[in-house]
Scaffold this motif. Sequence first.
Motif, PDB file in Angstrom:
ATOM      1  N   THR A  30      51.235  72.195  17.037  1.00 59.21           N
ATOM      2  CA  THR A  30      52.605  71.742  16.932  1.00 59.21           C
ATOM      3  C   THR A  30      53.326  71.773  18.268  1.00 59.21           C
ATOM      4  OG1 THR A  30      53.378  73.952  16.365  1.00 59.21           O
ATOM      5  CG2 THR A  30      52.778  72.480  14.544  1.00 59.21           C
ATOM      6  N   GLN A  31      52.633  72.084  19.343  1.00 55.40           N
ATOM      7  CA  GLN A  31      53.257  72.084  20.658  1.00 55.40           C
ATOM      8  C   GLN A  31      53.458  70.644  21.105  1.00 55.40           C
ATOM      9  OE1 GLN A  31      54.364  74.673  22.364  1.00 55.40           O
ATOM     10  NE2 GLN A  31      53.764  76.002  20.697  1.00 55.40           N
ATOM     11  N   PRO A  32      54.652  70.306  21.610  1.00 53.57           N
ATOM     12  CA  PRO A  32      54.866  68.935  22.062  1.00 53.57           C
ATOM     13  C   PRO A  32      54.033  68.618  23.294  1.00 53.57           C
ATOM     14  CG  PRO A  32      56.831  70.281  22.415  1.00 53.57           C
ATOM     15  CD  PRO A  32      55.830  71.130  21.702  1.00 53.57           C
ATOM     16  N   ASN A  35      55.374  64.148  28.273  1.00 50.19           N
ATOM     17  CA  ASN A  35      55.790  62.735  28.255  1.00 50.19           C
ATOM     18  C   ASN A  35      55.644  62.097  26.873  1.00 50.19           C
ATOM     19  OD1 ASN A  35      56.322  62.993  30.988  1.00 50.19           O
ATOM     20  ND2 ASN A  35      54.291  62.253  31.562  1.00 50.19           N
ATOM     21  N   TRP A  36      55.844  62.850  25.836  1.00 46.92           N
ATOM     22  CA  TRP A  36      55.722  62.346  24.469  1.00 46.92           C
ATOM     23  C   TRP A  36      56.795  61.309  24.165  1.00 46.92           C
ATOM     24  CZ3 TRP A  36      59.892  62.708  21.334  1.00 46.92           C
ATOM     25  CH2 TRP A  36      60.887  63.609  21.711  1.00 46.92           C
ATOM     26  N   TRP A  37      57.888  61.326  24.849  1.00 46.13           N
ATOM     27  CA  TRP A  37      59.044  60.503  24.542  1.00 46.13           C
ATOM     28  C   TRP A  37      58.919  59.074  25.057  1.00 46.13           C
ATOM     29  CZ3 TRP A  37      61.015  58.811  29.102  1.00 46.13           C
ATOM     30  CH2 TRP A  37      60.678  59.550  30.240  1.00 46.13           C
ATOM     31  N   ILE A  38      57.920  58.764  25.878  1.00 43.85           N
ATOM     32  CA  ILE A  38      57.816  57.434  26.475  1.00 43.85           C
ATOM     33  C   ILE A  38      57.517  56.365  25.419  1.00 43.85           C
ATOM     34  CG2 ILE A  38      56.495  56.010  28.084  1.00 43.85           C
ATOM     35  CD1 ILE A  38      56.207  58.514  29.839  1.00 43.85           C
ATOM     36  N   TYR A 100      59.612  61.977  15.786  1.00 39.72           N
ATOM     37  CA  TYR A 100      58.910  63.211  15.389  1.00 39.72           C
ATOM     38  C   TYR A 100      57.389  63.071  15.462  1.00 39.72           C
ATOM     39  CZ  TYR A 100      57.465  67.332  12.901  1.00 39.72           C
ATOM     40  OH  TYR A 100      56.855  68.515  12.569  1.00 39.72           O
ATOM     41  N   PRO A 101      56.780  62.022  14.857  1.00 38.39           N
ATOM     42  CA  PRO A 101      55.313  61.920  14.975  1.00 38.39           C
ATOM     43  C   PRO A 101      54.845  61.760  16.419  1.00 38.39           C
ATOM     44  CG  PRO A 101      56.100  60.473  13.250  1.00 38.39           C
ATOM     45  CD  PRO A 101      57.302  61.000  13.953  1.00 38.39           C
ATOM     46  N   ALA A 102      55.619  61.079  17.240  1.00 39.76           N
ATOM     47  CA  ALA A 102      55.208  60.910  18.633  1.00 39.76           C
ATOM     48  C   ALA A 102      55.223  62.231  19.368  1.00 39.76           C
ATOM     49  CB  ALA A 102      56.129  59.918  19.333  1.00 39.76           C
ATOM     50  N   LYS A 103      56.104  63.125  18.973  1.00 42.50           N
ATOM     51  CA  LYS A 103      56.200  64.417  19.644  1.00 42.50           C
ATOM     52  C   LYS A 103      55.101  65.375  19.191  1.00 42.50           C
ATOM     53  CE  LYS A 103      59.526  68.015  20.726  1.00 42.50           C
ATOM     54  NZ  LYS A 103      60.918  68.464  20.560  1.00 42.50           N
ATOM     55  N   ARG A 104      54.729  65.302  17.932  1.00 41.32           N
ATOM     56  CA  ARG A 104      53.811  66.291  17.368  1.00 41.32           C
ATOM     57  C   ARG A 104      52.374  65.831  17.210  1.00 41.32           C
ATOM     58  NH1 ARG A 104      56.474  70.706  18.381  1.00 41.32           N
ATOM     59  NH2 ARG A 104      58.550  70.672  17.526  1.00 41.32           N
ATOM     60  N   LYS A 105      52.118  64.544  17.256  1.00 33.67           N
ATOM     61  CA  LYS A 105      50.762  64.035  17.015  1.00 33.67           C
ATOM     62  C   LYS A 105      50.158  63.515  18.305  1.00 33.67           C
ATOM     63  CE  LYS A 105      51.248  64.637  12.579  1.00 33.67           C
ATOM     64  NZ  LYS A 105      50.636  65.710  11.897  1.00 33.67           N
ATOM     65  N   ALA A 112      51.440  53.890  17.649  1.00 37.12           N
ATOM     66  CA  ALA A 112      51.387  53.139  16.389  1.00 37.12           C
ATOM     67  C   ALA A 112      52.686  53.268  15.609  1.00 37.12           C
ATOM     68  CB  ALA A 112      50.203  53.613  15.552  1.00 37.12           C
ATOM     69  N   VAL A 113      53.219  54.460  15.526  1.00 34.95           N
ATOM     70  CA  VAL A 113      54.456  54.677  14.770  1.00 34.95           C
ATOM     71  C   VAL A 113      55.638  54.034  15.490  1.00 34.95           C
ATOM     72  CG1 VAL A 113      55.998  56.467  13.896  1.00 34.95           C
ATOM     73  CG2 VAL A 113      53.566  56.734  13.650  1.00 34.95           C
TER      74      VAL A 113
END
Length: 135
Positions: A30-32, A35-38, A100-105, A112-113
Amino acid sequence: MSTPARPQVSTQPPFPPSPSAPGSLPADRTQPRRNWWIAPLVGVLVALGVQLVAALLLLVSPMALDSCSAANPCGRTEAAIGGALVLFLLALLSLGVPWYPAKRKSLGVGIAVSLIPLGLTLASIGTLLIGIGVG
């Protein structure tokens, strides 16, 4: 006579257990990521640009109903405008979904999401254009 000294036995392992070692706890996923936000940001910005076009088409689409009368009903066009409006509203609501899925997956799931709002917006435009007879 002296007794020989007993070697001390440590109860601690010499190194920390590996996350993949049998019997150990699974790693915390569950750690982000960095650059998950791009991916969601790019997806939302592209979707917003396309949504401006969809909003413009939805605003001018009632002109397609000007020729409708009792002799020439436009039921298909009215249904297409209603369907396009529903898809457009769903696309607006889905702008928050990718974060949320982009941050955690994984990166692939994030990308895709992030395409969901864009896909709904393009479906809205396609439904509208097909319904008013442009396509």
